[in-house]
Design an enzyme around this catalytic site. Structure first.
Site, mmCIF file in Angstrom:
data_model
loop_
_atom_site.group_PDB
_atom_site.id
_atom_site.type_symbol
_atom_site.label_atom_id
_atom_site.label_comp_id
_atom_site.label_asym_id
_atom_site.label_seq_id
_atom_site.Cartn_x
_atom_site.Cartn_y
_atom_site.Cartn_z
ATOM 1 N N HIS A 1 0.837 -1.201 0.000
ATOM 2 C CA HIS A 1 0.000 0.000 0.000
ATOM 3 C C HIS A 1 0.867 1.245 0.000
ATOM 4 O O HIS A 1 1.430 1.644 1.025
ATOM 5 C CB HIS A 1 -0.930 0.032 1.213
ATOM 6 C CG HIS A 1 -2.028 1.039 1.073
ATOM 7 N ND1 HIS A 1 -3.323 0.685 0.748
ATOM 8 C CD2 HIS A 1 -2.029 2.393 1.182
ATOM 9 C CE1 HIS A 1 -4.068 1.784 0.682
ATOM 10 N NE2 HIS A 1 -3.297 2.828 0.942
ATOM 11 N N HIS B 1 1.202 5.271 -2.427
ATOM 12 C CA HIS B 1 0.654 6.163 -3.443
ATOM 13 C C HIS B 1 1.817 6.821 -4.174
ATOM 14 O O HIS B 1 2.955 6.833 -3.676
ATOM 15 C CB HIS B 1 -0.213 7.245 -2.809
ATOM 16 C CG HIS B 1 -1.247 6.726 -1.870
ATOM 17 N ND1 HIS B 1 -2.408 6.122 -2.293
ATOM 18 C CD2 HIS B 1 -1.296 6.710 -0.509
ATOM 19 C CE1 HIS B 1 -3.131 5.766 -1.253
ATOM 20 N NE2 HIS B 1 -2.473 6.108 -0.149
ATOM 21 N N ARG C 1 -10.561 0.637 -5.953
ATOM 22 C CA ARG C 1 -10.765 1.108 -4.586
ATOM 23 C C ARG C 1 -11.937 2.076 -4.503
ATOM 24 O O ARG C 1 -12.135 2.909 -5.385
ATOM 25 C CB ARG C 1 -9.501 1.818 -4.102
ATOM 26 C CG ARG C 1 -9.515 2.200 -2.627
ATOM 27 C CD ARG C 1 -8.438 3.206 -2.319
ATOM 28 N NE ARG C 1 -8.011 3.188 -0.925
ATOM 29 C CZ ARG C 1 -7.364 4.184 -0.333
ATOM 30 N NH1 ARG C 1 -7.054 5.268 -1.017
ATOM 31 N NH2 ARG C 1 -6.996 4.098 0.938
ATOM 32 N N HIS D 1 -6.051 -0.368 5.939
ATOM 33 C CA HIS D 1 -5.610 0.261 7.195
ATOM 34 C C HIS D 1 -6.337 -0.260 8.438
ATOM 35 O O HIS D 1 -6.678 0.492 9.351
ATOM 36 C CB HIS D 1 -5.775 1.779 7.113
ATOM 37 C CG HIS D 1 -5.090 2.417 5.944
ATOM 38 N ND1 HIS D 1 -3.841 2.022 5.509
ATOM 39 C CD2 HIS D 1 -5.489 3.426 5.123
ATOM 40 C CE1 HIS D 1 -3.499 2.772 4.462
ATOM 41 N NE2 HIS D 1 -4.482 3.616 4.198
ATOM 42 N N ASP E 1 2.135 2.766 3.428
ATOM 43 C CA ASP E 1 1.257 3.912 3.150
ATOM 44 C C ASP E 1 2.068 5.145 2.757
ATOM 45 O O ASP E 1 1.602 6.273 2.909
ATOM 46 C CB ASP E 1 0.323 4.224 4.330
ATOM 47 C CG ASP E 1 -0.819 5.161 3.937
ATOM 48 O OD1 ASP E 1 -1.231 5.134 2.770
ATOM 49 O OD2 ASP E 1 -1.276 5.933 4.801
#
Length: 291
Positions: free
Chosen positions: A26, A28, A119, A176, A245
């Site tokens: 995970h 971005h 998502r 999460h 993350d």
């Protein structure tokens, strides 16, 4: 004034050596905005966190594989993630953000480009465009493409989302750790509901965000978040993934990614369990090419 970085460009070197093929499931990527503009209706504007910075971080941490999740700041234009996947040599895959009326042709194209799921974000304020029943109906279109649903929801929404999501035609990945409040302990109703949800083999959970569900930062910190992740992994070792993350958007502090890696030694004290979490589970679910 340019937005401040939400990630540390010089994280500490982790003490823990990760197994070959370890996956950060995970992250971005943001921008560069000059090439990949942010969405006009975005809720926040991050500093650039391009694929080159992500690749460099993974080299430093000893991470070989990754799943990049499209961010709301780029909206429904998934080109920034697609570009990073293409540059990742088969070791980087993606999860898209899409409208429910996306064409079958575009879904198939994204699947062929390395996107493994779609998502959806749920908030306390209802969004008619993405109500859960419409999302569950949409999931039937993902099944022939071997894509999954990924859901991110605000704390407490698990109680109303659990039942409809259980009707999904494809696996559902919960982001999460459902944003539970780790400080409330393992007996809190939100966490109890997450454990109950995970009894259904349809569901997976990302053990990302130990730094978001607790406040005690530091190399030996995040104890409450680690306890939540430990319990999930102990109960459901074959259906958990781990992620940093990065670049930690919309956070209350800048985490040290080296510290997050070292926390794995407490989340999964046994080396075989760490290998399952970091290598075997993502390999099987996301279908990385065999190395």
């Amino acid at each position: 004034m340019a937005p401040a970085l939400t990630y540390d460009p010089n994280p500490s070197a982790p003490r823990l050596r990760l197994p070959a093929g370890a996956c950060d499931a995970h992250v971005h990527v943001f921008g560069p905005a000059a090439r990949f503009p942010f969405a006009q209706d975005r809720g926040f504007t991050p500093a650039d966190a391009p694929k080159e910075a992500l690749f460099a971080l993974h080299r430093q941490l000893g991470i070989d594989r990754c799943v990049i999740v499209q961010s709301l700041c780029h909206g429904l234009d998934n080109r920034v993630v697609e570009d990073a996947i293409a540059a990742g040599g088969g070791n980087y895959l993606g999860v898209a953000l899409l409208p429910l009326d996306v064409s079958d042709e575009e879904l198939a194209r994204l699947a062929g480009a390395g996107f493994r799921g779609v998502r959806f974000n749920f908030t306390q304020a209802p969004n008619p465009a993405f109500d859960v029943d419409r999302v569950v109906a949409f999931a039937r279109r993902l099944e022939p493409l071997r894509m999954h649903l990924q859901v991110h929801f605000e704390r407490g929404l698990i109680h109303e989302l659990a039942s409809p999501l259980s009707r999904s035609a494809v696996p559902v990945v919960v982001d999460h750790m459902a944003r539970v409040d780790a400080a409330q302990g393992l007996d809190h109703p939100d966490f109890v509901a997450l454990l109950a949800l995970m009894k259904n083999p349809l569901f997976r959970v990302k053990l990302s965000g130990i730094d978001r569900i607790t406040r005690d930062a530091g190399r030996d910190g995040y104890r409450a978040g680690i306890a939540v992740a430990q319990r999930l992994l102990r109960e459901y070792p074959e259906r958990c993934f781990w992620g940093t993350d990065w670049p930690h958007p919309l956070h209350d502090h800048v985490p040290d990614d080296g510290v997050l890696v070292d926390a794995l030694e407490r989340i999964a004290p046994d080396a075989a369990l760490r290998e399952q979490l970091l290598v075997h589970n993502p390999q099987r679910f996301y279908r990385f090419a065999a190395s």
